[in-house]
Design an enzyme around this catalytic site. Structure first.
Site, mmCIF file in Angstrom:
data_model
loop_
_atom_site.group_PDB
_atom_site.id
_atom_site.type_symbol
_atom_site.label_atom_id
_atom_site.label_comp_id
_atom_site.label_asym_id
_atom_site.label_seq_id
_atom_site.Cartn_x
_atom_site.Cartn_y
_atom_site.Cartn_z
ATOM 1 N N ASP A 88 0.819 -1.213 0.000
ATOM 2 C CA ASP A 88 0.000 0.000 0.000
ATOM 3 C C ASP A 88 0.857 1.268 0.000
ATOM 4 O OD1 ASP A 88 -2.035 -1.823 0.323
ATOM 5 O OD2 ASP A 88 -2.855 -0.897 2.139
ATOM 6 N N ASP A 89 0.228 2.350 -0.392
ATOM 7 C CA ASP A 89 0.706 3.728 -0.181
ATOM 8 C C ASP A 89 1.698 4.242 -1.219
ATOM 9 O OD1 ASP A 89 -0.891 3.619 2.026
ATOM 10 O OD2 ASP A 89 0.709 3.723 3.507
ATOM 11 N N HIS A 138 -6.185 3.076 -3.593
ATOM 12 C CA HIS A 138 -6.024 3.304 -2.146
ATOM 13 C C HIS A 138 -6.429 4.738 -1.776
ATOM 14 C CE1 HIS A 138 -4.753 2.112 1.782
ATOM 15 N NE2 HIS A 138 -3.631 2.814 1.813
ATOM 16 N N HIS A 142 -5.603 9.524 1.218
ATOM 17 C CA HIS A 142 -5.383 8.600 2.327
ATOM 18 C C HIS A 142 -6.175 9.018 3.561
ATOM 19 C CE1 HIS A 142 -3.270 5.745 5.006
ATOM 20 N NE2 HIS A 142 -2.995 5.107 3.881
ATOM 21 N N TYR A 179 -6.760 2.651 6.277
ATOM 22 C CA TYR A 179 -7.067 2.202 7.648
ATOM 23 C C TYR A 179 -8.062 1.047 7.658
ATOM 24 C CZ TYR A 179 -5.679 7.066 7.652
ATOM 25 O OH TYR A 179 -5.048 8.243 7.355
ATOM 26 N N HIS A 228 3.860 -2.422 2.859
ATOM 27 C CA HIS A 228 3.902 -1.093 2.241
ATOM 28 C C HIS A 228 5.191 -0.948 1.435
ATOM 29 C CE1 HIS A 228 1.071 -0.854 5.514
ATOM 30 N NE2 HIS A 228 0.488 0.122 4.857
#
Ligand code: NI
Length: 275
Positions: A88-89, A138, A142, A179, A228
């Site tokens: 992710d991210d 995603h 965020h 989250y 991540h």
């Protein structure tokens, strides 16, 4: 004995009971290539709140859920022991190295990207696609989708899907809400939600050894493992982790390969395959 388990899919009305599953990590920005629109002055994505609950705000939706197209799998996960690694991210400066590590082991994985970073790094998105990786949504900032209005949440997701589509000519197959937090009324994108059932907590431990240990401890056929691609410790862990998982007989596949056809009105934590 490897029966795969877990509640594969969780109908959204049941999400209120899932708060124990949630511990989505903060995206740090020290190595971010692109700053989300809501980034703070130092470039940080707003800090996560591990434990943010999944909330359902409206009753079950009746009717047959729409099916979401899934690419033809390269691996039959009814026969092979499959695991889906997810990152992710990103994309960020570490993503290309992670792609190299995956390619070197003939492994596949899924990247849930932030819209501004996809927009700023289209070549990485395209390269990931070329290697057979899957790209998911995603969000744009965020932010916690459950804490914003439905129209705003829909914009977050739509804008990111458009950025992914512009980068690689193909939209995302699913959403991973930041989250792990969302409400039933959020989606409006026609995409399912994909969460995880193994959390390496790489964002918190910043340790290759701990990240590896947590992934191996949680590994089972059908698992979706959360990591991540913005943490150096994760990038360092990957070659050894891939070797260890493959040494235990696992095939590393993308989430669509693991799950097969998905419903746009469901959230998934792991595979439904029973072995
Ligand atoms: Ni995230």
């Amino acid at each position: 004995m490897p029966s795969s388990r877990l509640t594969p899919c969780l109908l959204l009305p049941l999400l209120t009971v899932l708060s124990g599953c949630i511990s989505h990590p903060p995206a740090t920005s020290s190595n971010a290539l692109a700053r989300p629109a809501s980034a703070t002055q130092d470039g940080a994505i707003p800090a996560d709140r591990p434990g943010a609950p999944i909330r359902a705000t409206s009753p079950a939706t009746a009717g047959t859920p729409a099916r979401v197209a899934s690419p033809a799998p390269r691996t039959d996960c009814h026969k092979a022991k499959c695991i889906a690694l997810t990152f992710d991210d990103g994309p960020g400066p570490l993503t290309s190295g992670i792609l190299d590590a995956l390619e070197a082991r003939k492994a596949h994985a899924t990247f849930f990207v932030l819209g501004p970073r996809a927009q700023a790094n289209p070549a990485i998105i395209q390269h990931a696609r070329d290697l057979g990786m899957e790209i998911g949504n995603h969000s744009w900032t965020h932010a916690d989708l459950a804490r914003m209005g439905q129209a705003t949440a829909t914009r977050e997701l739509t804008r990111t899907s458009n950025a992914i589509r512009r980068a690689s000519g193909q939209g995302p197959f699913s959403v991973r809400p930041p989250y792990g937090s969302f409400v039933q009324a959020t989606p409006h994108t026609g995409l399912p939600f994909v969460l995880w059932d193994v959390d390496t907590e790489d964002w918190k431990n910043h340790s290759s050894a701990v990240t590896t240990q947590r992934a191996l401890a949680g590994a089972h056929p059908g698992a979706i493992i959360l990591m991540h691609d913005i943490h150096p410790s994760t990038a360092r862990a990957l070659p050894g982790l891939l070797k260890a998982l493959q040494g235990r007989g696992y095939t590393l596949v993308t989430v669509p390969e693991l799950l097969g056809p998905m419903s746009a009105k469901k959230a998934y934590h792991s595979s439904t395959v029973r072995r």
